[in-house]
Design an enzyme around this catalytic site. Structure first.
Site, PDB file in Angstrom:
ATOM      1  N   GLU A 150      -5.853   6.810   7.459  1.00 47.02           N
ATOM      2  CA  GLU A 150      -5.499   7.563   7.871  1.00 47.02           C
ATOM      3  C   GLU A 150      -6.691   8.683   8.720  1.00 47.02           C
ATOM      4  O   GLU A 150      -5.935  10.217   8.751  1.00 47.02           O
ATOM      5  CB  GLU A 150      -3.801   7.888   8.431  1.00 47.02           C
ATOM      6  CG  GLU A 150      -3.247   6.276   8.188  1.00 47.02           C
ATOM      7  CD  GLU A 150      -2.276   7.124   8.000  1.00 47.02           C
ATOM      8  OE1 GLU A 150      -1.362   8.400   8.400  1.00 47.02           O
ATOM      9  OE2 GLU A 150      -1.403   6.135   9.075  1.00 47.02           O
ATOM     10  N   GLU A 307       0.357  -0.750   7.817  1.00 47.66           N
ATOM     11  CA  GLU A 307       1.680  -0.361   7.238  1.00 47.66           C
ATOM     12  C   GLU A 307       2.921   0.596   8.421  1.00 47.66           C
ATOM     13  O   GLU A 307       2.871   0.048   9.307  1.00 47.66           O
ATOM     14  CB  GLU A 307       1.222   1.525   7.164  1.00 47.66           C
ATOM     15  CG  GLU A 307       0.531   1.646   5.886  1.00 47.66           C
ATOM     16  CD  GLU A 307       0.402   2.712   5.483  1.00 47.66           C
ATOM     17  OE1 GLU A 307       1.366   3.957   6.243  1.00 47.66           O
ATOM     18  OE2 GLU A 307      -0.689   3.533   4.861  1.00 47.66           O
TER      19      GLU A 307
END
Ligand code: GLA
Length: 670
Positions: A150, A307
């Site tokens: 991320e 995710e």
């Protein structure tokens, strides 16, 4: 080279075995097999464990984990472990730490504490990635690489010395001369003229508004700086494993990174989706919009949901669980909207640390007592039945324009009113979503040939090239809907003079003289010319003049009562609509119903509200997904469609019956 993934739907999640004693691992693997888990992201936050000090490396534990997974037929998307540098690194080199616009140095003790432009960070990260790549390049478990994690998630920008120097270099490469920079930044204003490159800084905290073009360039620079980090790791991995696909986990409508510029560097798009389950209706739309944006970055290849949470997260003030059935629905929604992988953060909920109350596939209780694990196992079994959809694609006739540069520009300060760019794009997407009309998100320069309808919400920054692209889309027969505050500035954020939106004035057949932005709570009203129906409108009112366009609705109140609010213009073979205000939901419904009819776009199947319908296609067939979000059964007429529900194995024709919160995936018989 097509760097392929295993030919089944990926199912699994982040696996952080370093948080647990080795004695737990065998149990982990047994339970993974029981749940149908076939892939794990391993090592994302393990830099400190892999390199406990500058000269000491410890790969033994990771060797044992990967061997264990390989022996159990569980694939690995191996992380490069660079997302959280170890404390010894910043102790030795405090200059790698990031700095906020206020000059505060962000310290160790959390994660992502590095400046993206730090050459020292890059050197250590590159050395680590090289070791990992060389050690595991032939490991049978490893099927893909997970770069960093991320990017920019917590650190949206950095003002360190390294970032300042890199920003100047980036500006020199872009502008070549200070004269060009001064012209682009409009530095004649407020005595900002630069005489040396060293006078220029990142937009740090200043007494008043900072130069907007400087801010815009800093956003561009920041996205590029993080992308350089990605490319640095990618180059090492490509050399070691040219056959393995690379990815990193995106975050949907995430403003700091221009994911369009990034997408070309990834072999497949992966992203993390965490809609708040406290509001189920908005969560399913947020998830859908995110999937659509992410899928559109690489429409020719299915994405992977890297995710999501099995139930609650830990990072909201109040973290609601997903009630029974919602995790399954969200997961199958991913597949319905073009995903070939459903993964979670994380396999085993942590016992310690900041994320110990974040749900996992394995919770803090024995799995046989866990309703979450029961749902995880059921989903794993179901996903196996959906192997036929792997590789199939979503094809849509409607596109919504989303451009990160326009987003950055429209949300810098000192504008007539506040526009939440992503929210506006998502709210227009919401209408199509509820009607089950599939939508892609596109760049304004994209090839628009396959689309019937293009919607451009508040496309404030518009280049000559993009305007020409939209114009020729309409001239060739397409339908365009542009909204207020479109086409106001160029790529330097300078107003394009000549009556807004000057570059689309002919296309839209109008010009905007001024606008009346409304504070929250204030409304006006529009009246449709033909139906005489009235609707509330808010936020923004364009005061426009018609040229070739005609008014399809007018304002009823304020000093501009009676003037056009919504217009329609025939241009070439096509039609261009303009929406000068924000309509209430009934008004938007009336307008978009008319426009969709005009553009001939519709759902693949008519279904009751609250039932999501999508379609995926491949050379071998067509699949219709139906998801029932109601707590009551629904019956969907199938018309002439017949086929097999891959989930139940039943043949279906005439009607599709869905139990509460149930899903069907129909392989259509041609
Ligand atoms: C992000 C991160 C994960 C974890 C989850 C929690 O997606 O990538 O490491 O922190 O959030 O929701």
């Amino acid at each position: 080279m097509t760097r392929t993934l295993p030919p089944h739907l990926l199912y699994g999640g982040d696996y952080n075995p370093e948080q647990w004693p080795e004695s737990v691992w065998a149990d982990d693997v047994r339970l993974m097999r029981e749940a149908g888990v076939n892939i794990l992201c391993v090592g994302i936050f393990s830099w400190a464990k892999l390199q406990p000090s500058e000269k000491r490396f410890d790969f033994g534990w990771l060797d044992r984990v990967l061997d264990l997974l390989a022996a159990n037929d569980i694939s690995v998307c191996l992380a490069t472990a660079t997302a959280s540098p170890p404390p010894w690194l910043s102790k030795k080199h405090p200059a790698i730490l990031p700095v906020t616009s206020d000059g505060i140095v962000l310290q160790v003790g959390s994660r992502q504490q590095y400046s993206p432009s730090s050459a020292i960070y890059r050197r250590y990260a590159a050395a680590l990635v090289t070791r990992i790549a060389n050690r595991y390049r032939k490991h049978p478990a490893v099927v893909a690489w997970h770069l960093n994690n991320e990017y920019a998630c917590h650190l949206h920008e950095c003002h360190s010395e390294a970032s300042t120097v890199a920003f100047r270099q980036w500006l020199r490469a872009k502008y070549k001369t200070l004269a060009a920079l001064n012209a682009a930044w409009g530095t004649a204003f407020w005595s900002q003229l630069y005489g040396h490159w060293e006078e220029i800084f990142t937009p740090r905290r200043a007494p008043y508004h900072t130069n907007p073009t400087q801010c815009l360039d800093f956003k561009r620079f920041t996205s590029d700086a993080f992308l350089e980090l990605y490319k640095m790791e990618a180059a090492i991995l490509r050399k070691a494993t040219p056959h393995l696909p690379l990815t990193t986990n995106f975050m949907g409508f995430f403003k700091p990174l221009d994911y369009r510029a990034w997408a070309a560097e990834l072999d497949f798009i992966a992203w993390d989706s965490y809609p708040d389950p406290v509001d189920e209706a908005s969560a399913r739309h947020t998830g859908a919009a995110g999937h659509d944006l992410m899928r559109s970055l690489k429409p020719e290849r299915p994405f992977v949901l890297m995710e999501q949470a099995t139930s609650a997260v830990n990072w909201r003030p109040t973290n609601s669980p997903k009630r029974p059935g919602l995790m399954r629905l969200g997961s199958l929604q991913t597949v319905a909207r073009g995903g070939d992988g459903v993964m979670f953060f994380q396999w085993r909920a942590s016992k310690a640390g900041a994320e110990k109350f974040h749900s996992g596939l394995i919770q803090h209780i024995p799995p046989e007592q866990s309703r979450v694990f029961a749902e995880v196992k059921a989903l794993g079994a179901e996903l196996k039945k959906l192997t036929p959809v792997v590789g199939s694609l979503v094809r849509n006739k409607v596109a919504i324009v989303v451009d990160w540069h326009a987003w950055w520009a429209v949300e810098t300060e000192s504008k007539p009113g506040r526009i939440d760019y992503a929210a506006w794009a998502q709210s227009l997407h919401g209408w199509f979503y509820e009607k089950n009309i599939g939508v892609d998100f596109v760049h304004p320069d994209a090839d628009l040939t396959g689309f019937n309808l293009v919607v451009a919400p508040a496309l404030y920054l518009l280049t000559i090239k993009s305007a020409a692209n939209l114009d020729s889309f309409v001239a060739r027969g397409g339908t365009l809907l542009a909204t207020y505050f479109t086409g106001i500035v160029d790529e330097n954020e300078h107003v394009v003079l000549g009556g807004y939106p000057a570059l689309l004035r002919k296309t839209l057949g109008l010009w905007v003289e001024e606008w009346a932005p409304y504070p929250d709570g204030r409304t006006n009203e529009i009246k449709f010319t033909r139906s005489r129906q009235t609707h509330a409108c808010s936020q923004w009112c364009d005061l426009l003049h018609l040229e070739s366009a005609s008014a399809i609705a007018t304002y009823s109140k304020d000093f501009f009562a009676g003037r056009p609010a919504i217009t329609k213009n025939n241009h070439g073979q096509g039609t261009a609509y303009y929406l000068g205000t924000k309509l209430d939901s009934a008004g938007l419904d009336q307008l978009l119903t008319e426009i969709s009819r005009q553009a001939d776009v519709s759902a693949p199947l008519a279904a009751p509200a609250g039932v999501e319908i999508t379609q995926r296609e491949s050379a071998s067939g067509k699949f219709i997904f139906a998801l029932n979000y109601h707590d009551s059964p629904v019956k969907i007429p199938l018309g002439k469609i017949r086929g097999k529900n891959l989930i139940t194995g039943d043949s279906v024709s005439k009607y599709l019956k869905l139990a509460p919160l149930d899903v069907a995936v129909v392989a259509v018989e041609s």
